[in-house]
Design a protein around this motif. Structure first.
Motif, PDB file in Angstrom:
ATOM      1  N   PHE A 158     -32.720  30.913   2.400  1.00  0.00           N
ATOM      2  CA  PHE A 158     -33.273  31.988   3.221  1.00  0.00           C
ATOM      3  C   PHE A 158     -32.618  33.319   2.862  1.00  0.00           C
ATOM      4  CE2 PHE A 158     -33.261  34.712   6.983  1.00  0.00           C
ATOM      5  CZ  PHE A 158     -34.620  34.720   7.318  1.00  0.00           C
ATOM      6  N   ALA A 159     -31.294  33.303   2.718  1.00  0.00           N
ATOM      7  CA  ALA A 159     -30.565  34.525   2.374  1.00  0.00           C
ATOM      8  C   ALA A 159     -30.963  35.026   0.993  1.00  0.00           C
ATOM      9  CB  ALA A 159     -29.059  34.264   2.434  1.00  0.00           C
ATOM     10  N   LEU A 160     -30.996  34.126   0.033  1.00  0.00           N
ATOM     11  CA  LEU A 160     -31.369  34.500  -1.333  1.00  0.00           C
ATOM     12  C   LEU A 160     -32.767  35.100  -1.387  1.00  0.00           C
ATOM     13  CD1 LEU A 160     -31.213  34.507  -4.431  1.00  0.00           C
ATOM     14  CD2 LEU A 160     -31.777  32.054  -4.369  1.00  0.00           C
ATOM     15  N   GLU A 161     -33.726  34.422  -0.773  1.00  0.00           N
ATOM     16  CA  GLU A 161     -35.112  34.877  -0.855  1.00  0.00           C
ATOM     17  C   GLU A 161     -35.333  36.193  -0.121  1.00  0.00           C
ATOM     18  OE1 GLU A 161     -37.515  31.506   0.306  1.00  0.00           O
ATOM     19  OE2 GLU A 161     -36.563  30.243  -1.239  1.00  0.00           O
ATOM     20  N   SER A 162     -34.496  36.482   0.857  1.00  0.00           N
ATOM     21  CA  SER A 162     -34.633  37.758   1.555  1.00  0.00           C
ATOM     22  C   SER A 162     -34.289  38.936   0.649  1.00  0.00           C
ATOM     23  CB  SER A 162     -33.742  37.782   2.803  1.00  0.00           C
ATOM     24  OG  SER A 162     -32.370  37.883   2.452  1.00  0.00           O
ATOM     25  N   ARG A 163     -33.561  38.679  -0.435  1.00  0.00           N
ATOM     26  CA  ARG A 163     -33.259  39.738  -1.405  1.00  0.00           C
ATOM     27  C   ARG A 163     -34.417  39.968  -2.363  1.00  0.00           C
ATOM     28  NH1 ARG A 163     -27.981  41.566  -1.554  1.00  0.00           N
ATOM     29  NH2 ARG A 163     -28.195  42.433  -3.640  1.00  0.00           N
ATOM     30  N   GLY A 164     -35.354  39.027  -2.415  1.00  0.00           N
ATOM     31  CA  GLY A 164     -36.505  39.166  -3.290  1.00  0.00           C
ATOM     32  C   GLY A 164     -36.943  37.818  -3.822  1.00  0.00           C
TER      33      GLY A 164
END
Length: 270
Positions: free
Chosen positions: A88-94
């Motif tokens: 979730f954290a990773l994908e929130s960056r792009g």
């Protein structure tokens, strides 16, 4: 600067866990890449709460150094109880950054890391996941998770068909040699979207027209195509945004896609 330095000191090892956790949370709010050292130490802590707080702080840091930290951390976190929080954290960056990191782990020696990467990449419309998903399908022909992964990464939704294995096998035979961008065209045929013609080579459509057509499909087309559409929008505009999931409303999707809408406005104004 003094407050930032004081918080950095409190975030380091040697402080009580609850103090470190509060300091790590505060460091994220500063959005200063100079905090990355303390945040990385927090990510290596034994305490799960500390690691989760540090992860949320890392998301807020700007720059490529923070992106590189996600690359380094991915194998460890994808094989941990915090895997869902990490993705979730990773994908929130792009979504584009996330796809690249997941794709780099498709051949990882740890099966859990490998399968987590494949699963998440496919749900972000990653075409390189499809051959591997097809290899898994004969042994899991009615696995809902696998069928959803194929739906999102191919644009072809055969989840409710009596024989998804047979139909996907035929689809793959007919489409595996095509550029993956054409899978999207195939998925919207006959539905009245201008993209069906404008996305093809030599159509005469300008880039801003194609991007505008993609946004129309993103907001008003079948929601299982959102991952594929977002991937194309990122590739064409260079703007890497968080994923736009099938289950969110059109209004939320439009708000998330606002940088792409601005890109269209700016492009047509030139």
């Amino acid at each position: 600067p003094r407050a930032f330095a004081a918080v950095k000191t409190l975030a380091g090892p040697g402080n009580k866990a609850n103090i470190r956790q509060g300091a790590l949370f505060a460091l994220g709010l500063f959005e200063d890449h100079a905090a990355i050292g303390e945040i990385l130490l927090g990510l290596r802590a034994q305490d799960a709460g500390l690691r989760l707080t540090a992860l949320n702080a890392l998301v807020q840091l700007p720059g490529k150094r923070a992106d590189a930290a996600f690359v380094d951390l991915a194998p460890e976190f994808l094989d941990s109880p915090l895997a869902a929080s990490f993705t979730f954290a990773l994908e929130s960056r792009g979504a584009g950054l996330a796809r690249r990191i997941y794709r780099s782990l498709f051949d990882h020696g740890n099966q859990r890391v490998r399968m987590n990467s494949l699963h998440h990449a496919s749900r972000l419309g990653e075409p390189d996941a499809v051959p591997r998903l097809m290899d898994l399908l004969p042994s899991r022909p009615r696995d809902p998770e696998l069928l959803t992964a194929l739906t999102f990464s191919t644009g072809a939704d055969f989840r409710d068909m009596p024989d998804p294995l047979g139909i996907y096998t035929i689809w793959w035979r007919d489409h595996q040699m095509e550029p993956s961008s054409l899978w999207l065209v195939d998925a919207i045929q006959g539905q009245g979207f201008a993209l069906e013609k404008n996305f093809l080579a030599n159509s005469g459509a300008s880039l801003d027209e194609v991007v505008a057509d993609l946004v129309v499909v993103l907001l008003d087309g079948p929601t299982h195509l959102r991952a594929l559409v977002c991937r194309q929008l990122e590739l064409l505009t260079g703007l890497d945004l968080p994923p736009i999931a099938p289950g969110i409303s059109r209004e939320v999707a439009a708000a998330t896609a606002s940088p792409w809408l601005k890109w269209i406005t700016d492009s047509t104004a030139e």
